[in-house]
Design an enzyme around this catalytic site. Structure first.
Site, PDB file in Angstrom:
ATOM      1  N   THR A  43     -41.435  27.716 -54.746  1.00 26.01           N
ATOM      2  CA  THR A  43     -40.476  28.664 -55.325  1.00 26.01           C
ATOM      3  C   THR A  43     -41.171  29.951 -55.768  1.00 26.01           C
ATOM      4  OG1 THR A  43     -39.102  26.828 -56.058  1.00 26.01           O
ATOM      5  CG2 THR A  43     -38.725  28.938 -57.139  1.00 26.01           C
ATOM      6  N   HIS A  46     -41.593  32.001 -52.823  1.00 30.24           N
ATOM      7  CA  HIS A  46     -40.292  32.552 -52.428  1.00 30.24           C
ATOM      8  C   HIS A  46     -39.877  33.718 -53.319  1.00 30.24           C
ATOM      9  CE1 HIS A  46     -39.130  28.602 -50.221  1.00 30.24           C
ATOM     10  NE2 HIS A  46     -39.608  29.493 -49.387  1.00 30.24           N
ATOM     11  N   HIS A  62     -43.553  27.797 -63.525  1.00 28.02           N
ATOM     12  CA  HIS A  62     -42.595  26.921 -64.205  1.00 28.02           C
ATOM     13  C   HIS A  62     -43.077  25.472 -64.246  1.00 28.02           C
ATOM     14  CE1 HIS A  62     -41.437  27.100 -59.929  1.00 28.02           C
ATOM     15  NE2 HIS A  62     -41.169  25.818 -60.068  1.00 28.02           N
ATOM     16  N   CYS A  95     -20.455  25.612 -68.390  1.00 28.14           N
ATOM     17  CA  CYS A  95     -19.918  25.758 -67.030  1.00 28.14           C
ATOM     18  C   CYS A  95     -19.448  24.383 -66.529  1.00 28.14           C
ATOM     19  CB  CYS A  95     -20.977  26.349 -66.102  1.00 28.14           C
ATOM     20  SG  CYS A  95     -22.334  25.232 -65.734  1.00 28.14           S
TER      21      CYS A  95
HETATM   22 ZN   LIG Z   1     -41.065  24.319 -58.594  1.00 24.31          ZN
HETATM   23 ZN   LIG Z   2     -23.967  25.395 -67.352  1.00 21.28          ZN
END
Ligand SMILES: [Zn+2]
Ligand SMILES: [Zn+2]
Length: 347
Positions: A43, A46, A62, A95
């Site tokens: 990632t 990316h 991360h 959400c």
């Molecule tokens: Zn990752």
């Molecule tokens: Zn959420």
């Protein structure tokens, strides 16, 4: 007086900017970590290629571990000196995914190392509820792999790998090997790898997986059929995330087989699938992303997983760009940054 630290900052361009930025003292619910190890993820690559959204300027990284240096007034779950791992995501809670028990699919999430300053720096300031204590016997360096392993665990749980299953893994980098380790814990009887990189095939075999084939010289379908009575594999995982492997995955699956897209393919890339094959074999085609409620559990297992040798390269934070170049070239398995040393830059 404001303290400064070395950090690798994504500023929206294709290369990381190494600069000194202030150490952010923890707020009442926050924890200041002195980073031990932060590993480079696909990632991150990316993000620099603009195929994954991040919010510049931001310190990337991360997947990280460290020691607690200071805690805010209201923090009771850790103390200065504790060795900890971070599960870097926080979710909105409001959400639809959050409210149907799938918070890892939150559409308004934040993550340290993506939109908040992460681990490719000497220090990171994070919310107390993303900090996890390490179990006994787990070295801090390996603890940086917990985020990736939490994602791997989600994939393996989605696949429902069972006792006696044959598992095919397309792509044998760090993620491929970790997928194999967890599939084995679930009782997989045989694990077959396809990996074009000779050094990686050797690494796979070094971890005890003898069946590592070069797709350029082996007909993988023949190979899988010859080891499954002509039926195909129970589980096929695309850990490479390229169109060729994604398209091949369903073809290798047997009746009632499960196929997982684990490797991240850039948005917009397409493959062809024969619906009749999915229909007639009752294949389940699955995706998995992130680490829903897996971080705590995977940490408990990590000391028993034999993770030595997954992280193959270490760099200081001042050599982060070099480390990214090594990761992009597919050097070794997992490339790590150790922002407070020791580093042995070898690539
Ligand atoms: Zn990752
Ligand atoms: Zn959420």
């Amino acid at each position: 007086m404001t303290r400064l630290m070395n950090a690798a900052v994504f500023d929206g361009t294709e290369t990381l900017d190494l600069r000194q930025i202030p150490v952010q003292e923890p707020g009442p619910d926050e924890v200041l970590l002195r980073i031990d190890t932060a590993t480079i993820c696909g990632t991150d690559l990316h993000i620099l290629e603009k195929k994954f959204e991040a919010k510049p300027p931001v310190v990337l990284g991360h997947e990280f571990s460290g020691h607690v240096e200071a805690v805010g007034d209201r923090v009771t779950t850790c103390r200065p000196g504790d060795a900890v791992s971070v599960e870097p995501h926080i979710y909105c809670g409001c959400c639809k995914p959050c409210r149907i028990g799938k918070p890892h699919l939150c559409i308004d999430r934040l993550a340290w190392g993506i939109n908040l300053n992460g681990g490719f720096a000497q220090y990171a300031t994070v919310r107390h509820d993303v900090v996890y204590q390490l179990p006994e016997g787990l070295p801090l360096e390996q603890a940086a792999l917990a985020e990736l392993l939490g994602c791997v665990m989600n994939g393996i749980e989605r696949l429902n790998v069972g006792i006696g299953d044959t598992v095919v893994i397309l792509g044998g980098g760090a993620a491929g090997i970790l997928l194999a380790k967890l599939a084995e814990k679930c009782g997989a009887a045989q694990i077959i790898f396809s990996e074009p990189n000779a050094a990686r095939r050797e690494a796979i075999q070094g971890f005890g997986y003898e069946l590592a084939f070069d797709p350029a010289t082996t007909d993988l379908l023949d190979e899988v059929h010859s080891r499954t009575g002509g039926l195909g594999a129970d589980v096929v995982i695309d850990a490479a995330g390229v169109p060729a492997t994604a398209a091949q995955a369903p073809l290798l699956a047997c009746y009632a087989g499960r196929v997982l897209f684990f490797g991240v393919m850039a948005p917009g890339r397409m493959i062809e699938i024969e619906p009749n094959l999915v229909f007639a074999r009752e294949l389940a085609i699955l995706g998995s992303i992130r680490n829903p409620f897996t971080h705590h559990r995977i940490l408990q297992l990590m000391p028993k997983l034999g993770l030595e040798g997954i992280i193959t390269h270490h760099f200081g934070v001042e050599n982060t760009q070099e480390a990214f170049d090594a990761a992009r070239r597919g050097v070794g398995l997992k490339v790590a940054i150790r922002p407070n040393g020791p580093a042995d830059a070898t690539a």
